[in-house]
Design an enzyme around this catalytic site. Structure first.
Site, PDB file in Angstrom:
ATOM      1  N   TYR A 138      36.127  33.293  38.579  1.00 11.58           N
ATOM      2  CA  TYR A 138      36.820  33.175  37.302  1.00 11.58           C
ATOM      3  C   TYR A 138      36.299  34.277  36.386  1.00 11.58           C
ATOM      4  O   TYR A 138      35.108  34.327  36.064  1.00 11.58           O
ATOM      5  CB  TYR A 138      36.583  31.797  36.681  1.00 11.58           C
ATOM      6  CG  TYR A 138      37.128  31.674  35.273  1.00 11.58           C
ATOM      7  CD1 TYR A 138      38.506  31.703  35.045  1.00 11.58           C
ATOM      8  CD2 TYR A 138      36.271  31.567  34.184  1.00 11.58           C
ATOM      9  CE1 TYR A 138      39.016  31.604  33.757  1.00 11.58           C
ATOM     10  CE2 TYR A 138      36.769  31.461  32.885  1.00 11.58           C
ATOM     11  CZ  TYR A 138      38.144  31.484  32.688  1.00 11.58           C
ATOM     12  OH  TYR A 138      38.651  31.405  31.409  1.00 11.58           O
ATOM     13  N   ASP A 187      50.150  46.314  45.430  1.00  6.80           N
ATOM     14  CA  ASP A 187      50.717  45.884  44.148  1.00  6.80           C
ATOM     15  C   ASP A 187      49.753  46.201  43.001  1.00  6.80           C
ATOM     16  O   ASP A 187      49.477  45.363  42.150  1.00  6.80           O
ATOM     17  CB  ASP A 187      51.039  44.385  44.180  1.00  6.80           C
ATOM     18  CG  ASP A 187      51.947  43.955  43.015  1.00  6.80           C
ATOM     19  OD1 ASP A 187      52.666  44.823  42.480  1.00  6.80           O
ATOM     20  OD2 ASP A 187      51.935  42.767  42.653  1.00  6.80           O
TER      21      ASP A 187
END
Length: 802
Positions: A96, A144
């Site tokens: 995170y 991407d």
């Protein structure tokens, strides 16, 4: 997800959804075993039903999890259900990261003309390049790369002040597979950053990532991607066929050497690009004339030639008329940022309507005297390009003076006593706060006075169209609040977007991320719909974390903060501030009548973009017939129906070469009395700026912002008139002289680029924004001040829609 939102996923306790896209949704979760927060990416159900998906997801996920690099998000766990399980799941657990994305950073800096320094750009690219090269060495292609997939860790700013970049979503495209992408309607890669070979259906390679990184670099250096369009197809076609404008043409503070770096990043043939991302960054450092980061010096020793050698022979450069300083360690000083402050509404001022054509020297009463730029009146055609005066900085902030009477030294004993007292008070405060939160179910009382502004809501545009041709305008919203008390134990703050109409659905923006009294949440509409077109109010509630609410609680004792865009109509034009903002940013009725859907600023920016592209096409065009047709097309963007009359006595065609140009320029940039709406977009924007100022509820900050935008708009009007003058000079030239008129062609490109991207005065180093930055600043006018909720906050203001 295709079922009720989960509260727990395996051993992980889900706290809040961080984002949702076409393939997955990301949650912030808590790992009770390791006592840490993690991020969980859960693939959508329709992807999980794709044949062979589970095995491919597990196989590729294991390869990505093997990557160990400080600039690549670490994968900790991968879960795939067995085929016989009724409710199949596929998700991965990763670090995170606290901080914004690179897309957010670009939107707040380069997009509004506040560019990072060359050293900051090089250091940022160095960290990203190392991560990309490391993955390539381990056989992993990203496929991407885009700013939204680069997180900036604000806990680590030792190398990069904006936050250390962390790449996410490595290999996600290969994991889900082409069949799944087709099924879900998700394209392979993002259109703004996709490589030509991926557009053509080829297998991506390391060169594809280099191309995408080059697009990201282009956007950091110019504030805009090199290719833009109204549809996915239009953007992807440009990647295959079009040549982007050189960065130094858009941002004159960039050296010409950067153009060569970008050129080789964005080569159509993969073999002509840099072989390593680190080589790109080294060439970038050399172009900027800044030190090469130490961590890249091993690459410098490995490769002698970083850039393919240019073709021999003279190469003509555009006439930028901009001085590039010999040392680019720092850019010229930027004007002070106009940070919004919490202000109270001031009495509305009557602002007269402004016509940029008939009153070029008029300064509105609400604009500070002497701040309007000098406008060049059209002159007789000459074979020299017009000179464009650029005004100096308008608003200055006086330096903060030191307190001369402050004592230089404090006695040590007194200082020790103050520190001890402060520590005791702090401990008492913390203990008191924690004790009060031990009572379950009790909402924290709002101790902030009702008149205090605790934060703001601002709209932003992703400008990424979707398959339904929604244009991505005002489709995002960001909420920022300060000095909030901690919610009660088991509760959190939720942000809701709504309108005054009770039957309209309320949008949950999400739970607020609370860190040290500062709370934020960013929301992007999944359908790219214009949020400002239907919503105008914000509500912050305090409600239970588990289960999370789907609608705001009807108990107003849990309503903490609220705000709305003022909706009282002005006595002069019978429109409210909300009306004017929606006309500018969402829906202008007078444009709808002639088939132009959307706000004025969209057509203003679109016409200037098309004008600039056409001017670039003219620059080196050797076919006089095509050149004259392009000149006519530009005249239509400028003058609309009036262009046909202006072309009567010239050698230019009387009509544009595509019917779309004729239909979209029925209302033009400049005024035209033959148009259904005589006011052009420039004047129309100016009138709505005046309307915002005179509408009830305008704040001092908005009045100042409107004045700055008005001044910038007048400067863009100067550049557009100079373009018009260039065309007048070119239109009557013979074919021989037209081919030789390179100075005028260069100036046509220069003036149109100024109008689109802005210009830095080479003498004063003051940056004058162009249409892109101006439209972003107009969007910033649509901000909502947030105050503590009171019973009067629900009162509905009257609004007259015109």
């Amino acid at each position: 997800m295709d079922r009720e939102e989960p509260k727990q996923l395996g051993k992980y306790i889900l706290h809040e959804r961080l984002g949702q896209g076409g393939m997955a949704e990301v949650w912030k979760a808590f790992d009770p075993q390791l006592m840490r927060f993690v991020a969980i990416k859960i693939l959508h159900a329709d992807l999980r039903t794709t044949p062979d998906f589970m095995s491919r997801f597990l196989r590729e996920g294991q390869a990505i999890a093997s990557l160990r690099h400080s600039n690549i998000v670490q994968i900790h766990d991968i879960h795939v259900s067995t085929p016989d399980q009724e409710d199949a799941l596929a998700y991965m657990v990763m670090d995170y990261i606290e901080g914004q994305t690179l897309a957010d950073y670009i939107r707040q800096t380069a997009r509004i003309g506040q560019f990072p320094s060359p050293v900051e750009i090089v250091n940022l690219l160095a960290s990203i390049s190392q991560a990309i090269d490391y993955a390539h060495q381990n056989g992993i292609i990203h496929r991407d790369i885009k700013p939204a997939n680069i997180l900036l860790d604000h806990r680590n700013t030792s190398q990069n002040p904006m936050g250390e970049p962390i790449l996410t979503d490595f290999g996600i495209m290969k994991m889900v597979g082409a069949e799944a992408l087709t099924t879900t309607g998700t394209s392979l890669g993002t259109p703004l950053y996709i490589s030509p070979e991926l557009v053509q259906g080829q297998t991506g390679s390391a060169s594809s990532d280099i191309y995408s990184l080059g697009i990201v670099l282009y956007e950091i250096c110019t504030g805009t991607p090199p290719f833009r369009g109204e549809t996915y197809y239009a953007i992807m076609l440009q990647h295959v066929r079009a040549t982007p404008p050189p960065p130094s043409l858009i941002n004159q503070r960039m050296p010409a050497a950067l153009d060569d770096v970008i050129k080789h990043c964005l080569a159509k043939e993969p073999g002509q690009r840099f072989t390593k991302a680190a080589s790109l960054t080294i060439a970038l450092a050399q172009a900027f004339q800044v030190p090469i980061p130490d961590q890249l010096r091993s690459t410098l020793l490995e490769e002698r030639t970083l850039l393919p050698q240019p073709d021999p022979g003279p190469k003509e450069k555009p006439n930028h008329d901009v001085h590039i300083p010999p040392s680019l360690n720092e850019f010229p000083k930027q004007p002070e940022s106009k940070t919004r402050t919490s202000v109270q509404p001031v009495e509305a001022v009557v602002a007269p309507q402004y016509n940029y054509e008939t009153q070029p020297h008029f300064t509105p009463d609400w604009l500070p005297s002497g701040s309007a730029p000098t406008v060049v009146a059209p002159t007789q055609p000459q074979l020299n390009p017009p000179t464009t005066p650029v005004s100096s900085s308008i608003y200055t902030i006086p330096p903060i003076q030191a307190n001369r009477h402050a004592p230089k030294h404090q006695p040590a004993r007194r200082w020790s006593l103050l520190v001890t007292s402060a520590a005791v008070l702090l401990i008492c405060f913390v203990l008191l706060e924690r004790f009060s939160n031990l009572i379950p179910g009790n909402a924290t009382p709002n101790t902030i006075s009702s008149g205090t502004t605790v934060g703001q809501v601002s709209f932003f545009s992703t400008r990424q169209p979707d398959a339904a041709d929604n244009l991505g305008l005002s489709d995002g919203i960001k909420v920022q609040l300060q000095n909030l008390p901690r919610p009660a134990e088991g509760n959190t703050y939720y942000a809701w977007l709504e309108d005054n109409q009770p039957e309209d659905p309320v949008i949950l923006l999400g739970p607020l991320h609370l860190t040290g009294g500062t709370a934020t949440v960013t929301y992007q509409d999944p359908q790219r719909s214009n949020l400002l077109a239907t919503k105008s109010k914000i509500l912050i509630t305090e409600e239970s974390i588990n289960p999370p609410p789907s609608t705001p609680t009807p108990d107003t004792t849990y309503w903490r903060y609220s705000g709305t865009i003022p909706q009282d109509a002005s006595k002069s034009d019978h429109k409210s501030q909300l009306d004017h903002l929606r006309h500018l940013l969402a829906n202008e009725p007078s444009l709808n009548k002639v088939g132009l859907a959307g706000g004025i600023d969209y057509w203003f920016l679109t016409d200037i973009e098309q004008l600039q592209k056409t001017a670039v096409h003219i620059k080196d065009q050797q076919n006089n017939g095509i050149t004259r047709q392009d000149l006519t097309n530009i005249l239509y963007y400028l003058d609309g129906p009036c262009a046909q009359r202006e072309n009567t006595n010239t050698r230019l065609p009387t009509m544009p070469d595509h019917p779309t140009i004729g239909s979209t320029t029925r209302v033009s940039l400049l005024d035209c009395n033959q148009s259904p709406l005589a006011e052009g977009h420039v004047t129309h924007i100016g009138n709505h700026l005046s309307g915002i100022v005179q509408a009830p509820g305008a704040t001092a900050t908005q009045i100042k912002q409107a004045g700055e935008i008005h001044t910038q708009l007048a400067m863009i009007h100067v550049w557009l008139k100079n373009i018009q003058q260039d065309i007048q000079q070119l239109s009557n030239l013979s074919n021989k002289k037209l081919l030789a008129a390179q100075t005028l062609r260069n100036d046509l490109v220069q003036q149109s680029t100024y109008a689109l991207n802005g210009h830095t005065d080479p003498k004063t180093h003051v940056y004058q924004p162009g249409a892109i930055q101006l439209c972003n600043q107009i969007e910033q006018l649509a901000s909502i001040n947030i105050n503590p909720y009171t019973s009067t906050s629900t009162s509905t203001s009257t609004s007259t829609n015109h």
